[in-house]
Design a protein around this motif. Structure first.
Motif, mmCIF file in Angstrom:
data_model
loop_
_atom_site.group_PDB
_atom_site.id
_atom_site.type_symbol
_atom_site.label_atom_id
_atom_site.label_comp_id
_atom_site.label_asym_id
_atom_site.label_seq_id
_atom_site.Cartn_x
_atom_site.Cartn_y
_atom_site.Cartn_z
ATOM 1 N N HIS A 229 43.993 39.830 38.873
ATOM 2 C CA HIS A 229 44.857 41.019 38.122
ATOM 3 C C HIS A 229 44.170 42.166 37.716
ATOM 4 C CE1 HIS A 229 45.886 36.682 36.646
ATOM 5 N NE2 HIS A 229 46.672 36.845 37.746
ATOM 6 N N SER A 230 42.949 42.284 37.951
ATOM 7 C CA SER A 230 42.233 43.557 37.615
ATOM 8 C C SER A 230 41.603 43.862 38.683
ATOM 9 C CB SER A 230 41.256 43.144 36.281
ATOM 10 O OG SER A 230 40.086 42.699 36.538
ATOM 11 N N GLU A 231 41.170 45.558 38.477
ATOM 12 C CA GLU A 231 40.591 46.171 39.772
ATOM 13 C C GLU A 231 38.896 46.137 39.442
ATOM 14 O OE1 GLU A 231 42.210 49.968 39.857
ATOM 15 O OE2 GLU A 231 40.721 50.642 41.085
ATOM 16 N N LEU B 166 44.075 39.670 30.439
ATOM 17 C CA LEU B 166 43.724 39.022 31.596
ATOM 18 C C LEU B 166 42.482 39.387 32.163
ATOM 19 C CD1 LEU B 166 47.277 38.702 33.326
ATOM 20 C CD2 LEU B 166 46.014 36.686 32.171
ATOM 21 N N GLN B 167 41.476 38.542 32.368
ATOM 22 C CA GLN B 167 40.435 39.063 33.043
ATOM 23 C C GLN B 167 40.168 37.963 34.214
ATOM 24 O OE1 GLN B 167 37.256 38.631 30.101
ATOM 25 N NE2 GLN B 167 38.134 40.486 29.015
ATOM 26 N N ILE B 168 39.279 38.462 35.305
ATOM 27 C CA ILE B 168 38.862 37.563 36.287
ATOM 28 C C ILE B 168 37.721 36.787 35.929
ATOM 29 C CG2 ILE B 168 39.898 38.801 38.166
ATOM 30 C CD1 ILE B 168 37.138 40.390 38.338
ATOM 31 N N SER B 169 37.614 35.538 36.384
ATOM 32 C CA SER B 169 36.484 34.529 36.168
ATOM 33 C C SER B 169 35.309 35.192 37.226
ATOM 34 C CB SER B 169 36.902 33.175 36.349
ATOM 35 O OG SER B 169 37.135 33.114 37.857
ATOM 36 N N PRO B 170 34.291 34.904 36.898
ATOM 37 C CA PRO B 170 33.094 35.303 37.723
ATOM 38 C C PRO B 170 33.407 34.804 39.257
ATOM 39 C CG PRO B 170 32.225 34.348 35.737
ATOM 40 C CD PRO B 170 33.665 34.249 35.795
ATOM 41 N N GLU B 171 33.889 33.735 39.479
ATOM 42 C CA GLU B 171 34.100 32.822 40.680
ATOM 43 C C GLU B 171 34.929 33.908 41.585
ATOM 44 O OE1 GLU B 171 35.771 28.786 42.173
ATOM 45 O OE2 GLU B 171 35.272 29.150 39.960
ATOM 46 N N GLN C 113 44.857 53.442 36.107
ATOM 47 C CA GLN C 113 45.133 52.138 35.403
ATOM 48 C C GLN C 113 44.358 51.100 36.061
ATOM 49 O OE1 GLN C 113 46.194 49.665 32.899
ATOM 50 N NE2 GLN C 113 47.870 51.421 32.955
ATOM 51 N N LYS C 114 43.418 50.301 35.296
ATOM 52 C CA LYS C 114 42.692 49.244 35.965
ATOM 53 C C LYS C 114 43.387 47.950 36.020
ATOM 54 C CE LYS C 114 38.889 51.662 36.405
ATOM 55 N NZ LYS C 114 38.688 52.021 37.845
ATOM 56 N N ASN C 115 44.263 47.742 35.063
ATOM 57 C CA ASN C 115 45.079 46.408 34.939
ATOM 58 C C ASN C 115 46.335 46.499 35.949
ATOM 59 O OD1 ASN C 115 47.135 44.507 34.446
ATOM 60 N ND2 ASN C 115 46.258 44.588 32.417
ATOM 61 N N LEU C 116 46.078 45.529 37.036
ATOM 62 C CA LEU C 116 46.851 45.911 38.076
ATOM 63 C C LEU C 116 48.223 45.646 37.908
ATOM 64 C CD1 LEU C 116 44.723 44.475 41.116
ATOM 65 C CD2 LEU C 116 45.169 46.784 40.390
ATOM 66 N N PHE C 117 48.453 44.471 36.999
ATOM 67 C CA PHE C 117 50.089 44.423 36.711
ATOM 68 C C PHE C 117 50.801 45.601 35.909
ATOM 69 C CE2 PHE C 117 48.958 39.694 35.910
ATOM 70 C CZ PHE C 117 49.996 39.259 36.708
ATOM 71 N N ALA C 118 50.085 46.234 35.179
ATOM 72 C CA ALA C 118 50.596 47.343 34.736
ATOM 73 C C ALA C 118 50.995 48.506 35.645
ATOM 74 C CB ALA C 118 49.434 48.210 33.506
ATOM 75 N N ALA C 119 49.818 48.515 36.696
ATOM 76 C CA ALA C 119 50.006 49.485 37.838
ATOM 77 C C ALA C 119 51.244 49.080 38.718
ATOM 78 C CB ALA C 119 48.847 49.434 38.683
ATOM 79 N N VAL C 120 51.609 47.980 38.731
ATOM 80 C CA VAL C 120 52.995 47.583 39.472
ATOM 81 C C VAL C 120 54.040 47.869 38.675
ATOM 82 C CG1 VAL C 120 53.900 45.298 40.217
ATOM 83 C CG2 VAL C 120 51.558 45.591 40.876
ATOM 84 N N MET C 121 54.169 47.606 37.445
ATOM 85 C CA MET C 121 54.909 48.051 36.616
ATOM 86 C C MET C 121 55.365 49.421 36.632
ATOM 87 S SD MET C 121 56.302 45.639 35.259
ATOM 88 C CE MET C 121 56.083 44.279 36.126
ATOM 89 N N MET C 122 54.096 50.434 36.545
ATOM 90 C CA MET C 122 54.511 51.592 36.680
ATOM 91 C C MET C 122 54.847 52.127 38.240
ATOM 92 S SD MET C 122 53.573 52.655 33.952
ATOM 93 C CE MET C 122 53.605 54.255 33.820
#
Lengths: 221, 94
Positions: free
Chosen positions: A77-79, A207-212, A23-32
């Motif tokens: 939120h994402s890896e 949800l994606q991370i901004s470049p910053e 899982q690359k989406n960390l929210f989903a990983a926490v739920m799992m």
């Protein structure tokens, strides 16, 4: 029947573990990870370790899910894509796992009445603890009196860990910067609350991370 | 009968797991985890009667309470982006 339940729970546990890995989406990983804890709690119940199961459900599915979500508020939120191939860590992990499995070969049979654990001090505890300690519950008197120093040490460790985690998490959440489908739809840097419509869209899986954030993460890692 | 109940609970566990794997939105996953917690409660109850030790029923009830509090905490996190102790003043004025 109990074997069937064991096998079914273990299969589900394996699926969950692999999905957390992929899982690359960390929210989903926490739920799992929460599901993983609930499954292991079920396994512990099957093995009659009800108190362990209870701790697993309270700590694994309850507190640590919440703490991990609080951490996600700090780190995004994402890896990130890994910069290197994890060959050496993988080798070390597999070696450690093999050594641990080798260690379990010496362990006595599960549930055997002639196990050393049932003959060392357990009969004494079962027969004498009510006179010696005065508590009807044997587990409580072992935990709080016979092994009181052990429990005090554990509590100290857990307290130290709690203080550390609270210090880290109380740095406060990052400002809400959410990019959905390539478009920035909310930004509270200006101090304004996000509109309802923005919240609706912001909580999808896109949800994606901004470049910053990305550069921040790279310099930290 | 309890065998059938256990098999049914395991089947619905795998269905909830499928939903948690597929997503697609965060809410699906939150709901899947919540459902999974409920299934765990039911599994513990069914197992207790299956192995003729219904004393586990107390444990199942406490699981249900933990599950509820956990879901509330997760949803609160999605609403406020933190767990409350550092909530900025503007987030509280919903």
């Amino acid at each position: 029947m109990v074997e069937f339940v064991d096998i079914a729970l273990l299969v589900l546990l394996g699926i969950t573990a692999f999905s957390i890995l992929r899982q690359k989406n960390l929210f989903a990983a926490v739920m799992m990870a929460g599901i993983y804890s609930l499954l292991s709690a079920g396994l512990f119940v099957v093995m009659d370790a009800v108190d362990v199961a209870f701790t697993e459900a309270a700590v694994g599915a309850g507190i640590s899910t919440i703490l991990m979500l609080g951490t996600l508020a700090l780190v995004g939120h994402s890896e990130h894509q890994p910069q290197h191939r994890p060959i050496l860590p993988l080798f070390v992990v597999i070696l450690t796992g093999a050594v641990l499995v080798y260690g379990t070969l010496d362990i006595p049979q599960f549930g055997d009445a002639s196990n050393p654990a049932h003959h060392h001090v357990a009969p004494h505890y079962l027969e004498e603890s009510e006179h010696e300690i005065g508590i009807p519950n044997v587990v409580t008197s072992v935990l709080a009196s016979y092994r009181g120093y052990d429990t005090m040490g554990e509590t100290t460790v857990i307290f130290a860990a709690l203080v550390g985690v609270l210090l880290l998490l109380s740095l406060g959440p990052r400002p809400r910067r959410v990019v959905s489908n390539g478009q920035r739809i909310s930004d509270t840097d200006s101090g304004k609350p996000v509109s309802e419509g923005g919240v609706e869209e912001a909580q999808e899986d896109t949800l994606q991370i901004s470049p910053e954030e990305k550069t921040l993460g790279d310099t930290n890692g | 009968m309890f065998v059938a109940a256990t098999v049914g609970v395991l089947a619905s566990m795998s269905l909830a797991m499928t939903r948690a794997l597929m997503g697609p939105t965060v809410y699906d996953r939150v709901l899947a985890v919540n459902t999974f917690g409920t299934k765990t409660v039911l599994l513990i109850s069914a197992l207790g009667f299956l192995t003729e030790r219904p004393e586990f029923l107390d444990l199942a009830i406490v699981y249900a309470l933990i599950n509820f509090i956990g879901t509330i905490a997760v949803l609160k996190f999605f609403e406020y982006r933190d767990l409350g102790w550092t909530r900025p003043p503007e987030a509280g004025s919903e």
